[in-house]
Design an enzyme around this catalytic site. Structure first.
Site, PDB file in Angstrom:
ATOM      1  N   LYS A 142       0.832  -1.213   0.000  1.00 14.28           N
ATOM      2  CA  LYS A 142       0.000   0.000   0.000  1.00 14.28           C
ATOM      3  C   LYS A 142       0.867   1.265   0.000  1.00 14.28           C
ATOM      4  CE  LYS A 142      -3.066   3.020   0.374  1.00 14.28           C
ATOM      5  NZ  LYS A 142      -4.391   3.201   0.846  1.00 14.28           N
ATOM      6  N   CYS A 183      -3.674  10.751   1.634  1.00 12.73           N
ATOM      7  CA  CYS A 183      -2.953   9.490   1.436  1.00 12.73           C
ATOM      8  C   CYS A 183      -1.591   9.722   0.800  1.00 12.73           C
ATOM      9  CB  CYS A 183      -3.778   8.578   0.541  1.00 12.73           C
ATOM     10  SG  CYS A 183      -5.479   8.507   1.067  1.00 12.73           S
TER      11      CYS A 183
END
Ligand code: SAJ
Length: 423
Positions: A212, A266
């Site tokens: 991720k 993010c």
């Protein structure tokens, strides 16, 4: 393993859509959130975040009785933790929300439960969470000590959905499933297969964590390349948008788009989790972060230069007479999300520094948030802003701005950070 009741801890941008999608597949879902207002809103069938179609599916899930929210964790077959993982002032990851979520679910855990960490996390966070749970529940066994025979199964399954397309991507995207053991992965695959149509690919928890972080760092580094190019091209008097279009005709070149900086929750955060884990080796990733974080300042300087040029050409005027219009406040095109937005930060900096009027055009909101009222920033529609301003700053390539004909911009000074008006 059969999952009848699923608890989702953290009902934000990821947790709430995930809870609603499970509920839409007729699973009993208990949503847990520390915020009483969020819990009340959801229990009334409403939502507290903006995401296309989410209101309908939450409303249906609540009225049909499949989704219920609460502030207190309750027993369930599986627990999904989807709480924020911000960084602290020194760019070190802040795992305190995961620690609180762990503390909340520990008392209600029972043998056979599956616990999944969905929050984007630094490498090792799942093992750390397992350690916290084991300390809180010495009566249960965990994979780090009992391997495949543990009472509790644990996995990291990072969310990878794009804001604005969450409901589609939750179902269609492939899912990386990082179990602490093979049985943990197996259980997690079974759970996600309730709604995931993409492939569920299994790996270790650590690899899933790094995967991720890698995805978002890859994008950050590539955006930094485009941002750096835009600054170089500005000095060389080359149109960077044309340059990128031309270079991208090469079959193995695919440069991303420069902009006013990288926003959202993010891409501007996750690379720091890699940097903080191995600081002496993560040179490129750190530099990319710094390049992207430095871009707003560069845009602010370009606006100052544009104002100075305007005054030079109009010596009868002072800075007080100059009106600047900022086009776009959101953190990316065609959404209304102003959080962590470089466009908003730049507009506020301009508003604070400029003595004249500063207008903001943001077609996706009706009014400025109350926290911004009182700044020298006035919300206008595009036509009004065009009519009243001398300097135009294009910050977000919303579709509404693409359709403004370049002829309508007249002789105004333009700082275009997105290449919308600069062909
Ligand atoms: N941006 C550019 N130039 C580009 C692309 C993006 O300046 O060419 C800027 C955007 O304007 C925005 C920022 O980058 O300010 C981030 O936008 P984004 O669309 O790249 O990503 P997010 O933050 O909305 O979502 C990302 C996605 N990650 C990847 O595409 C690798 C999403 O799949 C993740 O689930 C999400 O982060 C997350 O939650 O981690």
């Amino acid at each position: 393993m059969l999952f009848h009741t699923i608890s989702v801890v953290g009902l934000g941008y990821i947790g709430l859509p995930t809870a609603a999608v499970f509920a839409s597949r007729k699973k009993k879902v208990i949503g847990v959130d520390v915020n009483q207002n969020v819990v009340d809103t959801i229990n009334l069938g409403g939502i507290h975040i903006v995401e296309p179609d989410l209101d309908m599916i939450v409303h249906a899930a609540v009225t049909e009785g499949y989704l219920r929210a609460t502030t207190q964790a309750e027993p369930a077959d599986a627990f999904l933790i989807a709480v924020p993982t911000p960084f602290k002032g020194d760019h070190e990851p802040d795992l305190s929300y995961i620690a609180s979520a762990t503390e909340a679910i520990a008392p209600v855990l029972k043998k056979g439960n599956l616990v999944i960490l969905e929050s984007t996390s630094p490498v090792g966070a799942t093992e750390q969470m397992a350690g916290w749970l084991a300390a809180a529940r010495p009566d249960l066994s965990f994979p780090q000590t009992h391997g495949e025979n543990s009472d509790i199964r644990l996995a990291h399954c990072p969310e990878r959905v794009l804001p604005g397309h969450v409901l589609r991507e939750l179902v269609q995207n492939d899912r990386v499933i990082g179990g602490m053991t093979a049985k943990c992965s197996e259980a997690a695959v079974e759970l996600y297969k309730v709604f995931v149509k993409g492939e569920c690919v299994t790996t270790t928890a650590r690899t899933a964590e790094m995967c991720k972080l890698t995805e978002n760092s890859f994008r950050d580094v590539n955006i930094a390349f485009a941002n750096e190019l835009s600054i170089i091209c500005d000095k060389l008097d080359i149109n960077v948008w044309e340059l990128i279009r031309l270079a991208n005709r090469h079959p193995r070149v695919n440069i991303l788009q420069p902009g006013p900086g990288v926003g959202g929750h993010c891409i501007a955060v996750d690379p720091w989790f890699i940097v903080s884990s191995i600081p002496e080796k993560a040179e490129l990733i750190r530099t990319a972060r710094n390049v992207n974080d430095g871009k707003p300042r560069w845009v602010e300087d370009k606006v100052k230069t544009a104002v100075a040029e305007f005054l030079q050409e109009n010596p009868e005027k002072t800075a007080l007479d100059v009106t600047i219009a900022c086009f776009g406040l959101a953190f990316k095109p065609d959404i209304d999300d102003l959080r962590e937005s470089p466009a908003l930060a730049i507009s506020l900096k301009i508003a604070a520094a400029h003595p004249g009027c500063v207008l903001a055009v943001e077609p996706n909101i009706r009014a400025l948030p109350v926290t911004l009222v009182g700044n020298n920033l006035v919300l206008k529609d595009a036509d009004q802003a065009l009519a009243e301003s001398d300097v135009l700053v294009l910050l977000v390539d919303h579709k509404e701005f693409n359709s403004i004909p370049v002829a309508a911009l007249g002789e105004r000074k333009i700082v275009d950070t997105r290449g919308v008006w600069s062909f």
